[in-house]
Design an enzyme around this catalytic site. Structure first.
Site, PDB file in Angstrom:
ATOM      1  N   SER A  93     -14.518   1.543 -40.728  1.00 18.21           N
ATOM      2  CA  SER A  93     -14.642   2.648 -41.134  1.00 18.21           C
ATOM      3  C   SER A  93     -13.486   3.680 -40.603  1.00 18.21           C
ATOM      4  O   SER A  93     -13.390   3.530 -39.308  1.00 18.21           O
ATOM      5  CB  SER A  93     -16.075   3.349 -40.737  1.00 18.21           C
ATOM      6  OG  SER A  93     -16.120   4.556 -41.099  1.00 18.21           O
ATOM      7  N   GLY A  94     -12.562   4.453 -41.188  1.00 18.95           N
ATOM      8  CA  GLY A  94     -11.600   5.268 -40.885  1.00 18.95           C
ATOM      9  C   GLY A  94     -10.255   4.339 -40.708  1.00 18.95           C
ATOM     10  O   GLY A  94      -9.535   5.184 -40.286  1.00 18.95           O
ATOM     11  N   THR A 143     -10.043   4.008 -48.027  1.00 17.59           N
ATOM     12  CA  THR A 143     -10.181   5.130 -49.374  1.00 17.59           C
ATOM     13  C   THR A 143      -8.716   5.681 -49.608  1.00 17.59           C
ATOM     14  O   THR A 143      -8.413   5.813 -50.628  1.00 17.59           O
ATOM     15  CB  THR A 143     -11.076   6.105 -48.836  1.00 17.59           C
ATOM     16  OG1 THR A 143     -12.458   5.509 -48.687  1.00 17.59           O
ATOM     17  CG2 THR A 143     -11.532   6.860 -50.097  1.00 17.59           C
ATOM     18  N   ASN A 162     -15.126   8.501 -38.743  1.00 15.53           N
ATOM     19  CA  ASN A 162     -14.240   8.877 -39.793  1.00 15.53           C
ATOM     20  C   ASN A 162     -14.821  10.328 -40.414  1.00 15.53           C
ATOM     21  O   ASN A 162     -15.828  10.189 -40.677  1.00 15.53           O
ATOM     22  CB  ASN A 162     -14.099   7.876 -40.924  1.00 15.53           C
ATOM     23  CG  ASN A 162     -13.382   8.103 -42.054  1.00 15.53           C
ATOM     24  OD1 ASN A 162     -12.716   9.452 -42.109  1.00 15.53           O
ATOM     25  ND2 ASN A 162     -13.022   7.356 -43.049  1.00 15.53           N
ATOM     26  N   SER A 222     -16.080   9.459 -44.174  1.00 17.26           N
ATOM     27  CA  SER A 222     -16.134   8.166 -44.435  1.00 17.26           C
ATOM     28  C   SER A 222     -17.163   7.909 -45.386  1.00 17.26           C
ATOM     29  O   SER A 222     -17.995   8.470 -45.974  1.00 17.26           O
ATOM     30  CB  SER A 222     -17.181   7.698 -43.025  1.00 17.26           C
ATOM     31  OG  SER A 222     -17.613   6.284 -43.244  1.00 17.26           O
ATOM     32  N   SER A 223     -16.665   6.995 -46.268  1.00 18.72           N
ATOM     33  CA  SER A 223     -17.452   6.636 -47.474  1.00 18.72           C
ATOM     34  C   SER A 223     -18.867   5.883 -47.199  1.00 18.72           C
ATOM     35  O   SER A 223     -18.655   4.730 -46.486  1.00 18.72           O
ATOM     36  CB  SER A 223     -16.499   5.592 -48.428  1.00 18.72           C
ATOM     37  OG  SER A 223     -15.317   5.746 -48.187  1.00 18.72           O
ATOM     38  N   GLY A 246     -15.909  -1.560 -44.158  1.00 21.24           N
ATOM     39  CA  GLY A 246     -15.602  -2.742 -43.523  1.00 21.24           C
ATOM     40  C   GLY A 246     -16.646  -3.388 -42.276  1.00 21.24           C
ATOM     41  O   GLY A 246     -17.644  -2.517 -42.225  1.00 21.24           O
ATOM     42  N   GLU A 264     -18.894  -3.547 -39.428  1.00 24.30           N
ATOM     43  CA  GLU A 264     -19.327  -2.216 -38.592  1.00 24.30           C
ATOM     44  C   GLU A 264     -20.255  -2.955 -37.582  1.00 24.30           C
ATOM     45  O   GLU A 264     -21.082  -3.781 -37.481  1.00 24.30           O
ATOM     46  CB  GLU A 264     -20.304  -1.218 -39.354  1.00 24.30           C
ATOM     47  CG  GLU A 264     -19.760   0.049 -39.461  1.00 24.30           C
ATOM     48  CD  GLU A 264     -20.630   0.920 -40.251  1.00 24.30           C
ATOM     49  OE1 GLU A 264     -19.920   1.728 -41.081  1.00 24.30           O
ATOM     50  OE2 GLU A 264     -21.752   0.989 -40.364  1.00 24.30           O
TER      51      GLU A 264
HETATM   52  N1  LIG Z   1      -1.775   6.530 -45.170  1.00 23.63           N
HETATM   53  C1  LIG Z   1      -2.400   7.516 -44.376  1.00 23.63           C
HETATM   54  N2  LIG Z   1      -1.626   8.587 -44.203  1.00 23.63           N
HETATM   55  C2  LIG Z   1      -2.079   9.436 -43.539  1.00 23.63           C
HETATM   56  N3  LIG Z   1      -3.497   9.739 -42.985  1.00 23.63           N
HETATM   57  C3  LIG Z   1      -4.272   8.563 -43.372  1.00 23.63           C
HETATM   58  C4  LIG Z   1      -3.683   7.522 -44.139  1.00 23.63           C
HETATM   59  N4  LIG Z   1      -4.800   6.746 -44.296  1.00 23.63           N
HETATM   60  C5  LIG Z   1      -5.930   7.315 -43.845  1.00 23.63           C
HETATM   61  N5  LIG Z   1      -5.477   8.345 -43.355  1.00 23.63           N
HETATM   62  C6  LIG Z   1      -6.373   9.465 -42.493  1.00 23.63           C
HETATM   63  O1  LIG Z   1      -7.450   8.576 -41.960  1.00 23.63           O
HETATM   64  C7  LIG Z   1      -8.810   9.188 -42.398  1.00 23.63           C
HETATM   65  C8  LIG Z   1      -9.804   8.090 -42.937  1.00 23.63           C
HETATM   66  O2  LIG Z   1      -9.089   7.141 -43.806  1.00 23.63           O
HETATM   67  P1  LIG Z   1     -10.077   6.578 -44.828  1.00 23.63           P
HETATM   68  O3  LIG Z   1      -9.435   6.230 -46.111  1.00 23.63           O
HETATM   69  O4  LIG Z   1     -11.160   7.675 -45.382  1.00 23.63           O
HETATM   70  O5  LIG Z   1     -10.821   5.476 -44.146  1.00 23.63           O
HETATM   71  P2  LIG Z   1     -11.885   4.450 -44.600  1.00 23.63           P
HETATM   72  O6  LIG Z   1     -12.238   4.534 -46.118  1.00 23.63           O
HETATM   73  O7  LIG Z   1     -11.579   3.166 -44.152  1.00 23.63           O
HETATM   74  O8  LIG Z   1     -13.199   4.705 -43.754  1.00 23.63           O
HETATM   75  C9  LIG Z   1      -8.424  10.024 -43.678  1.00 23.63           C
HETATM   76  O9  LIG Z   1      -9.389  10.981 -43.964  1.00 23.63           O
HETATM   77  C10 LIG Z   1      -6.944  10.519 -43.354  1.00 23.63           C
HETATM   78  O10 LIG Z   1      -6.909  11.547 -42.593  1.00 23.63           O
HETATM   79 MG   LIG Z   2     -13.544   5.118 -46.988  1.00 31.10          MG
END
Ligand SMILES: Nc1ncnc2c1ncn2[C@@H]1O[C@H](COP(=O)(O)OP(=O)(O)O)[C@@H](O)[C@H]1O
Ligand SMILES: [Mg+2]
Length: 1038
Positions: A137-138, A142, A187, A190-191, A415, A417
């Site tokens: 997560s984070g 996404t 996060n 977080s989804s 992912g 956890e």
């Molecule tokens: N490629 C990226 N560039 C800039 N910031 C990113 C990038 N990927 C993730 N982030 C930052 O990390 C945070 C968490 O990413 P996210 O995709 O929501 O994580 P996950 O889906 O894996 O839980 C996002 O809100 C963003 O602020």
């Molecule tokens: Mg996500």
């Protein structure tokens, strides 16, 4: 020095090779030289790590690149992405263009490279693809999936309809995030659900449809949040962004602190999130996707109702009965959901049971009423979320039946956890990751093996940990944890979470991947509570607390609450709570089994597609840019199975590249391959590596690729190339003027030769084009003038037409006399065509006749002789003529012996005789043996006489003939009959001529007819005298 596929090098090489880089490319590449220098930090592909078994080396490479904001690195075709936690300028439209259509390895690693590669694979191989994004997560899953979607929306061809679809695809993200994402400790966004999205592309590669599958929404968050976490974003967005009128209608207060379901985590606001702006975005997105105002209103009614439900409190009466103390909330719910208030009140405090066919109402105690309320809130929210996904799917559905469409699936799923307290949700999430790992290993190994097979290289077995044993531990029928949990939920009698744990111990005790407090050794016991069981996942050990497992698996909602919901006049709730569900006595599947089944389906979907992987890594827990927490990263590298993946990828050969790419890059290193190799690519590569001194064990040549076993070999080659090209570097930093001048001089020579050669080729091409244009012009002009007389304007055209006709005719001549086909001639060749047709017919007849052999005569004699009256005539007419071998033929006029009537005849000469023929009938045969002599006069007439013995009855006496080619005929005849000495040419005097001729009667009459009547009388006298003389002399001789 490390392997890098630098555009600057390519540029330099291509200048040397005379490749035509577009002007813009050159400018771009020069400008990017700084960037490419940066790209060379560490290795761009982990397979090139010298020490590929070392986790430390792996992490060090990640760290070095992360420090330079190089967040992407490959492991072969897998993309490893480290969350930068800051906006990088690598996602612009120009960057998208840069990665479009470019081979994976030619350019620095990027999520766009993977997107483009997947897209191209889908188009060229016509096979469905999927991109699996995993990570904790984070870690940026996404964000990665959004970037991929955006890449397709921007770069794929699209018309207006498709662009609208692309918009809807993109807009589905903020909606799903508002309802399915929440701020967690890890996060801020977080989804809290798993998402698999299919994007459908038509045969042109344009996006035409989409479909989303959602997995296991974390419903428990609706009623409870850990400290520092929030409920789903939509609640806060509504309170923050909704206008006063709306809040008033929903009976809501702007302060989230006033709602029990929003205060548990004590974190109503998040600095990185603007709920107000996001509210606007979500509302706009809902309308883009196609939600009507009424639907939005009903949706918000449900969201508000959840908050009112959270604020519904219970009191306990003196006799332990439960009642509702917050009437306002019930009224609000009544109004917003369109349900009967008293029925709702009753359902929240009582439970309906069916025992032996009879319905009974039993009051709930305080705790039971609270959990019934929470269950209703979770069910309402969870089902509304599913409705939302369905609604989005309707909007994304393929509107037209697009033949030959292909699909790219995007999986963004929670992912692995490991929290301090892990519960049922973590158990499901980690089970899902076990399944994905299994799929990953299977598919990666399979694709590796397939590549080796296609390239004709022997496969070397790879040792890897197969996590099937853990999957079985969880999912196996009757013996797996899920089955045991289901059984325990359904078992009559006293069951609780602890009894479930005991059952697990009883059934699974001794399994190498399962431990409980009771089963553990002393050391492990110290770190485990009595209510926990531990699973040894492929990624590490996780302790799960069994508290709540049974309830969450049961996911029960009292039947009377369902009934109330069924009667709601809110269409969404109506859709979500079906009447059949209340009537149906069958127990629905338990939550874990439902999840297991949906995972099975997901695996099937993924197995049918060609996978690509994005493995996301989170560099620190503080969500801070520039911080690289080595311990945290090591943990993720381990449980993402990256080292395992690298080992599989490096099992045989570290590096592989298509022959053309390898040759293109390293050809300057060998005089035989420089500047161009004209033979087979494999031979070129072989020549090159031999020249470089590669040892046999260092490489293998496949069918289309070279496989290099050790990165060292490649680095040495790369270093050699660098050295060779180092001449160019002084040019850039201003030293070594001599080298600079040499290079410039070399380039000048190359350029001069090139330009000369190109000029010549260009001139040749221009000349050819000119001639072609002129030809076309002449042809068109000729066509216009085609009906005119032959003139310069139409000469070419008419000649061409004639030529074409004759050529066509030559290929289509009739094959036999019965074939009457004949190509239609152009007007100018009608007459010639007729002649040709006649000639051809004659020719065919002649050929046919020649082919007839004398033996054929035997056949009719066997068949007809003495059987048919007409046989004698038939044989003669059919075969007689043809048996001669006619050497000469000429038209003559024959004069009858009586009456001197002229008759047209053909005189044909064969080897042994001459014949006079009237068409096909033989009139007279003159055997050369019998021919006594040939007489002509000395005058210029065409008369000649063939003398035949009078006594021979077969011969018909002298033949008096006339021919325009008398000299020729007589010569020919005399030669063929060997009678050259018997040719008499009689001088002008008629009397002597006639005397010497010894004319027969008929000859005499003929000659007479040629003279006037006076002369005739004289001639008669003379002839008679001569005849008498000759008779006397012949008699004297005898
Ligand atoms: N490629 C990226 N560039 C800039 N910031 C990113 C990038 N990927 C993730 N982030 C930052 O990390 C945070 C968490 O990413 P996210 O995709 O929501 O994580 P996950 O889906 O894996 O839980 C996002 O809100 C963003 O602020
Ligand atoms: Mg996500």
């Amino acid at each position: 020095m490390r392997i890098s596929f630098l555009p600057t090098h390519n540029y330099f090489l291509s200048v040397l090779q005379g490749c035509h880089h577009r002007q813009v490319d050159i400018v771009r590449l020069v400008m990017e030289s700084a960037l490419t220098a940066r790209d060379r930090v560490g290795v761009q592909d982990f397979v090139l790590l010298e020490n590929y078994n070392s986790e430390a080396a792996f992490i060090e490479n990640l760290r070095r690149r992360f420090r330079e904001n190089l967040v992407y690195t490959y492991i072969g075709s897998v993309l490893v992405s480290v969350n930068p936690y800051k906006e990088l300028e690598i996602y612009s439209k120009q960057q998208m263009e840069r990665y479009r259509g470019v081979s994976f390895y030619e350019i620095s690693p990027h999520i766009y490279a993977l997107s483009d590669n997947t897209y191209r694979a889908m188009r060229t191989e016509r096979k469905d693809q999927c991109i699996l994004i995993s990570g904790e997560s984070g870690a940026g899953k996404t964000e990665a999936s959004k970037k991929i979607l955006l890449y397709y929306a921007v770069t794929c061809p699209a018309n207006d309809h498709m662009a609208a679809l692309g918009d809807r695809l993109l807009q589905s993200n903020p909606v799903l995030e508002a309802f399915g994402n929440a701020k967690t400790l890890r996060n801020d966004n977080s989804s809290r659900f798993g998402k698999y999205m299919d994007v459908q592309f038509d045969f042109r590669g344009a996006p035409v449809g989409g479909h989303i599958l959602n997995y296991l929404l974390e419903k428990s968050r609706v009623v409870h949040q850990n400290h520092g976490e929030r409920n789903f974003h939509i609640f806060y967005q509504l309170l923050e962004g909704g206008d006063d009128d709306l809040l008033h209608r929903l009976d809501l207060d702007r302060n989230p602190q006033n709602y029990k379901y929003l205060v548990k985590g004590n974190c109503p606001r998040v600095s990185s999130i603007s709920d107000k702006n996001n509210w606007k975005t979500v509302m706009k997105a809902l309308s883009v996707i196609g939600f009507s105002d009424e639907e939005v209103q009903k949706l918000l009614n449900i969201i508000a109702s959840v908050l009112h439900l959270g604020n519904t409190h219970f009191g306990e009466g003196e006799e332990g009965e439960t009642h509702i103390t917050t009437e306002t909330q019930i009224r609000n719910l009544e109004k917003l959901l369109g349900v009967d208030g008293s029925a709702l009140r009753e359902a929240l405090t009582h439970k309906k049971l069916t025992a032996k066919g009879e319905e009974m109402i039993s009051p709930l105690n305080f705790e039971q009423a609270m959990s019934a309320r929470d269950a209703l809130a979770k069910a309402m929210y969870g089902r509304t979320f599913t409705w939302l996904v369905e609604k989005i799917n309707q909007s994304l559905a393929l509107k037209v039946n697009s033949k030959g469409s292909s699909v790219i699936g995007l999986l963004d799923i929670y992912g692995f956890e490991v929290l301090q307290h892990n519960s049922f949700e973590q158990f499901c999430i980690n089970y899902c990751n076990e399944k994905l790992q299994q799929l990953f290993i299977e598919l990666t190994l399979r694709s590796e093996q397939e590549e080796y097979e296609t390239e004709g290289i022997a496969w070397e077995t790879v040792k890897y940990f197969d996590n099937k044993i853990i999957c079985d531990l969880i999912e196996e029928k009757h013996k797996g944890i899920i089955s045991i949990l289901d059984e325990e939920c359904l078992r009559p009698g006293e069951t609780c979470d602890i009894s479930f744990l005991e059952k697990l111990e009883g059934t699974l005790g001794g399994h190498p991947h399962f431990v409980t407090h009771k089963l553990a050794n002393g050391k492990t016991r110290r770190v485990m509570s009595r209510e926990e069981f531990r699973l040894l996942h492929y990624a590490g050990e996780v302790n799960y607390n069994v508290n709540g497992f049974m309830d969450k698996n049961n996911d029960l909602l009292n039947r009377n609450l369902k009934e109330v919901m069924c009667q709601s006049d809110n269409q969404i709730l109506n859709h979500c709570f079906r009447r059949e569900e209340v009537i149906d006595q069958k127990r629905p599947e338990m939550a874990a089994t439902q999840f297991k089944n949906s995972l099975m389906k997901l695996m099937e979907i993924l197995m049918s597609k060609e996978p690509s992987y994005v493995r996301c890594i989170k560099p620190n827990d503080a969500k801070q840019p520039g911080r690289f927490d080595e311990v945290l990263v090591r943990h993720q590298v381990k449980y993402l199975g990256l080292m395992e993946n690298l080992r599989v990828r490096r099992a045989g050969f570290a590096y592989r590249r298509r022959f053309e790419a390898f040759l293109q890059r390293y050809k300057p290193l060998c005089p035989d391959t420089w500047p161009n190799w004209h033979g087979k690519l494999a031979d070129g590569v072989s020549t090159l590596v031999n020249h470089l001194g590669y040892k046999a064990e260092e490489y293998k040549l496949g069918r289309s690729k070279i496989f290099i076993r050790f990165p060292k070999t490649l680095f040495t080659t790369e270093d050699a190339l660098e050295l060779m090209l180092s001449l160019s570097k002084p040019c850039l930093n201003g030293s070594h003027w001599l080298s600079f001048l040499i290079v410039i001089g070399y380039l000048c020579v190359v350029i001069v030769i090139q330009s000369g050669w190109r000029g010549m080729k260009g001139r040749r091409r221009a000349k050819k084009r000119r001639e072609a244009a002129e030809l076309i012009r002449r042809f068109i002009k000729g066509f216009i003038y085609r009906h005119e007389e032959y003139c310069p304007e139409n000469a070419y055209f008419l000649d061409h037409v004639r030529y074409s006709f004759l050529m066509k005719l030559s290929k289509n001549l009739p094959k036999n006399v019965l074939d009457r086909n004949w190509p239609t001639p152009p007007p100018s060749l009608v007459e010639a065509s007729e002649h040709l047709q006649r000639l051809h017919l004659q020719n065919m007849v002649m050929k046919y006749c020649r082919r007839i052999q004398p033996e054929w005569k035997k056949q009719p004699s066997e068949i007809f002789k003495d059987q048919k009256d007409s046989y004698p005539q038939g044989v003669g007419s059919c075969f007689g003529l043809q048996t001669w071998c006619v050497s000469y033929g000429v038209s003559v006029v024959k004069y009858d012996r009586r009456g001197f009537k002229p008759r047209p005849r053909q005189l044909l000469l064969t080897n042994t005789y001459a014949v006079l023929v009237d068409r096909t009938k033989i009139k007279q045969r003159i055997d050369y043996n019998a021919l006594r002599g040939i007489s002509v006069s000395s005058l210029s007439d065409g008369m000649f006489v063939l003398h035949m013995p009078n006594e021979d009855n077969k011969q018909k006496g002298d033949a008096v003939l006339h021919c325009n080619h008398v000299i020729e005929v007589v010569t020919k005849l005399a030669m063929m009959a060997s009678k050259i000495d018997h040719v008499n040419i009689n001088p002008g005097r008629v009397s002597s001529t006639l005397t010497v001729f010894c004319l027969s009667c008929s000859t005499y009459h003929l000659i007479l007819s040629l003279f006037s009547p006076v002369w005739r009388a004289v001639l008669s006298l003379l002839w008679l005298g001569a005849r008498r003389e000759s008779l006397i002399s012949s008699g004297a001789q005898s």
